[in-house]
Design an enzyme around this catalytic site. Structure first.
Site, PDB file in Angstrom:
ATOM      1  N   LYS A   1     -17.300  20.775  -4.439  1.00 49.57           N
ATOM      2  CA  LYS A   1     -18.676  20.277  -4.504  1.00 49.57           C
ATOM      3  C   LYS A   1     -18.856  19.317  -5.695  1.00 49.57           C
ATOM      4  CE  LYS A   1     -20.733  24.314  -2.209  1.00 49.57           C
ATOM      5  NZ  LYS A   1     -21.788  25.376  -2.299  1.00 49.57           N
TER       6      LYS A   1
ATOM      7  N   TYR B   1     -25.884  21.604   6.411  1.00 47.10           N
ATOM      8  CA  TYR B   1     -26.497  22.873   5.980  1.00 47.10           C
ATOM      9  C   TYR B   1     -27.725  23.228   6.823  1.00 47.10           C
ATOM     10  CZ  TYR B   1     -23.632  23.492   1.749  1.00 47.10           C
ATOM     11  OH  TYR B   1     -22.595  23.716   0.860  1.00 47.10           O
TER      12      TYR B   1
ATOM     13  N   PHE C   1     -34.087  27.822  -1.129  1.00 46.37           N
ATOM     14  CA  PHE C   1     -33.196  27.030  -1.975  1.00 46.37           C
ATOM     15  C   PHE C   1     -32.701  25.744  -1.307  1.00 46.37           C
ATOM     16  CE2 PHE C   1     -30.443  30.247   0.137  1.00 46.37           C
ATOM     17  CZ  PHE C   1     -29.517  29.417   0.770  1.00 46.37           C
TER      18      PHE C   1
ATOM     19  N   ARG D   1     -12.059  32.036   1.595  1.00 44.51           N
ATOM     20  CA  ARG D   1     -13.281  32.617   1.020  1.00 44.51           C
ATOM     21  C   ARG D   1     -12.945  33.611  -0.080  1.00 44.51           C
ATOM     22  NH1 ARG D   1     -18.354  31.197   3.092  1.00 44.51           N
ATOM     23  NH2 ARG D   1     -19.209  33.068   2.143  1.00 44.51           N
TER      24      ARG D   1
ATOM     25  N   THR E   1     -20.718  34.039  -3.571  1.00 39.60           N
ATOM     26  CA  THR E   1     -21.599  32.867  -3.680  1.00 39.60           C
ATOM     27  C   THR E   1     -22.125  32.686  -5.109  1.00 39.60           C
ATOM     28  OG1 THR E   1     -22.293  33.260  -1.388  1.00 39.60           O
ATOM     29  CG2 THR E   1     -23.681  31.803  -2.720  1.00 39.60           C
TER      30      THR E   1
ATOM     31  N   ARG F   1     -14.965  30.350  -7.946  1.00 36.97           N
ATOM     32  CA  ARG F   1     -16.372  30.317  -8.354  1.00 36.97           C
ATOM     33  C   ARG F   1     -16.562  30.977  -9.717  1.00 36.97           C
ATOM     34  NH1 ARG F   1     -19.064  31.156  -2.342  1.00 36.97           N
ATOM     35  NH2 ARG F   1     -19.563  28.949  -1.994  1.00 36.97           N
TER      36      ARG F   1
ATOM     37  N   ASN G   1     -21.864  26.123  -7.408  1.00 35.45           N
ATOM     38  CA  ASN G   1     -20.798  27.118  -7.363  1.00 35.45           C
ATOM     39  C   ASN G   1     -19.435  26.532  -6.969  1.00 35.45           C
ATOM     40  OD1 ASN G   1     -21.391  26.687  -4.737  1.00 35.45           O
ATOM     41  ND2 ASN G   1     -22.008  28.787  -4.253  1.00 35.45           N
TER      42      ASN G   1
ATOM     43  N   HIS H   1     -16.968  25.199  -1.350  1.00 29.13           N
ATOM     44  CA  HIS H   1     -17.508  25.672  -0.074  1.00 29.13           C
ATOM     45  C   HIS H   1     -16.356  26.094   0.832  1.00 29.13           C
ATOM     46  CE1 HIS H   1     -19.723  25.724   3.753  1.00 29.13           C
ATOM     47  NE2 HIS H   1     -18.626  25.164   4.248  1.00 29.13           N
TER      48      HIS H   1
ATOM     49  N   GLU I   1     -18.036  22.625  11.297  1.00 32.67           N
ATOM     50  CA  GLU I   1     -17.961  21.931  10.009  1.00 32.67           C
ATOM     51  C   GLU I   1     -16.812  20.914   9.970  1.00 32.67           C
ATOM     52  OE1 GLU I   1     -20.051  25.387   7.252  1.00 32.67           O
ATOM     53  OE2 GLU I   1     -17.904  25.018   7.004  1.00 32.67           O
TER      54      GLU I   1
HETATM   55  P1  IDP Z   1     -21.639  30.487   0.798  1.00 33.83           P
HETATM   56  O1  IDP Z   1     -21.423  29.076   0.294  1.00 33.83           O
HETATM   57  O2  IDP Z   1     -21.027  31.517  -0.092  1.00 33.83           O
HETATM   58  O3  IDP Z   1     -21.240  30.646   2.241  1.00 33.83           O
HETATM   59  P2  IDP Z   1     -24.422  30.429   1.711  1.00 33.83           P
HETATM   60  O4  IDP Z   1     -25.328  31.629   1.757  1.00 33.83           O
HETATM   61  O5  IDP Z   1     -23.892  29.908   3.009  1.00 33.83           O
HETATM   62  O6  IDP Z   1     -23.217  30.777   0.699  1.00 33.83           O
HETATM   63  O7  IDP Z   1     -25.229  29.294   0.958  1.00 33.83           O
HETATM   64  C1  IDP Z   1     -24.794  27.950   0.980  1.00 33.83           C
HETATM   65  C2  IDP Z   1     -24.917  27.370  -0.412  1.00 33.83           C
HETATM   66  O8  IDP Z   1     -26.299  27.349  -0.787  1.00 33.83           O
HETATM   67  C3  IDP Z   1     -24.253  28.216  -1.515  1.00 33.83           C
HETATM   68  O9  IDP Z   1     -22.854  27.991  -1.631  1.00 33.83           O
HETATM   69  C4  IDP Z   1     -25.001  27.733  -2.736  1.00 33.83           C
HETATM   70  O10 IDP Z   1     -24.561  26.443  -3.164  1.00 33.83           O
HETATM   71  C5  IDP Z   1     -26.435  27.613  -2.186  1.00 33.83           C
HETATM   72  N1  IDP Z   1     -27.171  28.876  -2.326  1.00 33.83           N
HETATM   73  C6  IDP Z   1     -27.006  30.010  -1.640  1.00 33.83           C
HETATM   74  N2  IDP Z   1     -27.852  30.979  -1.975  1.00 33.83           N
HETATM   75  C7  IDP Z   1     -28.618  30.449  -2.942  1.00 33.83           C
HETATM   76  C8  IDP Z   1     -29.717  30.972  -3.714  1.00 33.83           C
HETATM   77  O11 IDP Z   1     -30.146  32.126  -3.573  1.00 33.83           O
HETATM   78  N3  IDP Z   1     -30.264  30.104  -4.614  1.00 33.83           N
HETATM   79  C9  IDP Z   1     -29.819  28.839  -4.783  1.00 33.83           C
HETATM   80  N4  IDP Z   1     -28.779  28.308  -4.072  1.00 33.83           N
HETATM   81  C10 IDP Z   1     -28.188  29.104  -3.166  1.00 33.83           C
HETATM   82 MG    MG Z   2     -22.051  29.722   3.941  1.00 37.62          MG
END
Ligand code: IDP
Ligand code: MG
Length: 140
Positions: free
Chosen positions: A11, A51, A59, A87, A93, A104, A114, A117, A128
């Site tokens: 990212k 997304y 968010f 993963r 996350t 991460r 973070n 992805h 994707e």
């Molecule tokens: P993942 O990347 O671990 O699969 P997802 O729930 O799919 O997590 O969320 C996508 C992206 O959105 C996360 O990687 C992060 O950058 C952002 N994100 C997820 N949850 C939050 C949150 O609670 N607050 C702010 N950003 C978030």
């Molecule tokens: Mg995800």
């Protein structure tokens, strides 16, 4: 165990901080093969579509602002059980909750920023990969 493909992204925060090399090292030293790679500065429509599943989340706007602020490095990874294994290398996350040694934990600054992805399942991986590598063919 099946050979799978998954979509990985370094990212914008990871690119800005010079962590592309460390992330690729983690991929290559864990028996995942990079099958395709491009650097892309995402536009808002590209990030919104990628997304889309999160568009109603609180968010979402912050996530799109972040993902469009600079270039990302986008890759197709392949290997045994690649989706879950990538993963696992990424970690949770929220970097504060990610296991020691995960990408991460090492490189993430916040739950939004973070560093990496990874697709969360086979259907998501197909969507994707097609999103960033249209016409990508398995028959190499
Ligand atoms: P993942 O990347 O671990 O699969 P997802 O729930 O799919 O997590 O969320 C996508 C992206 O959105 C996360 O990687 C992060 O950058 C952002 N994100 C997820 N949850 C939050 C949150 O609670 N607050 C702010 N950003 C978030
Ligand atoms: Mg995800």
């Amino acid at each position: 165990m099946a050979i799978e493909r998954t979509l990985a992204i370094c990212k914008p925060d990871a690119v800005e901080r010079g962590h592309i090399g460390e992330i690729i090292r983690a991929i290559e030293s864990n028996q995942l093969k990079i099958r395709a790679m491009r650097m892309v500065h995402l536009t808002r429509p590209m990030a919104d579509g990628f997304y889309a599943v999160h568009r109603d989340r609180a968010f979402f706007r912050e996530l799109i602002d972040f993902m469009t602020r600079g270039p990302s490095v986008i890759m197709v990874l392949e290997g045994e059980n690649a989706i879950a294994r990538w993963r696992e290398l990424m970690g949770a996350t929220d970097p504060a909750k990610a296991a020691e040694g995960t990408l991460r934990k090492r490189f993430g600054a916040s739950i939004t920023e973070n560093a990496v992805h990874g697709s969360d399942g086979p259907e998501t991986a197909r969507f994707e990969i097609a999103w960033f590598f249209p016409g990508y063919e398995v028959g190499y």
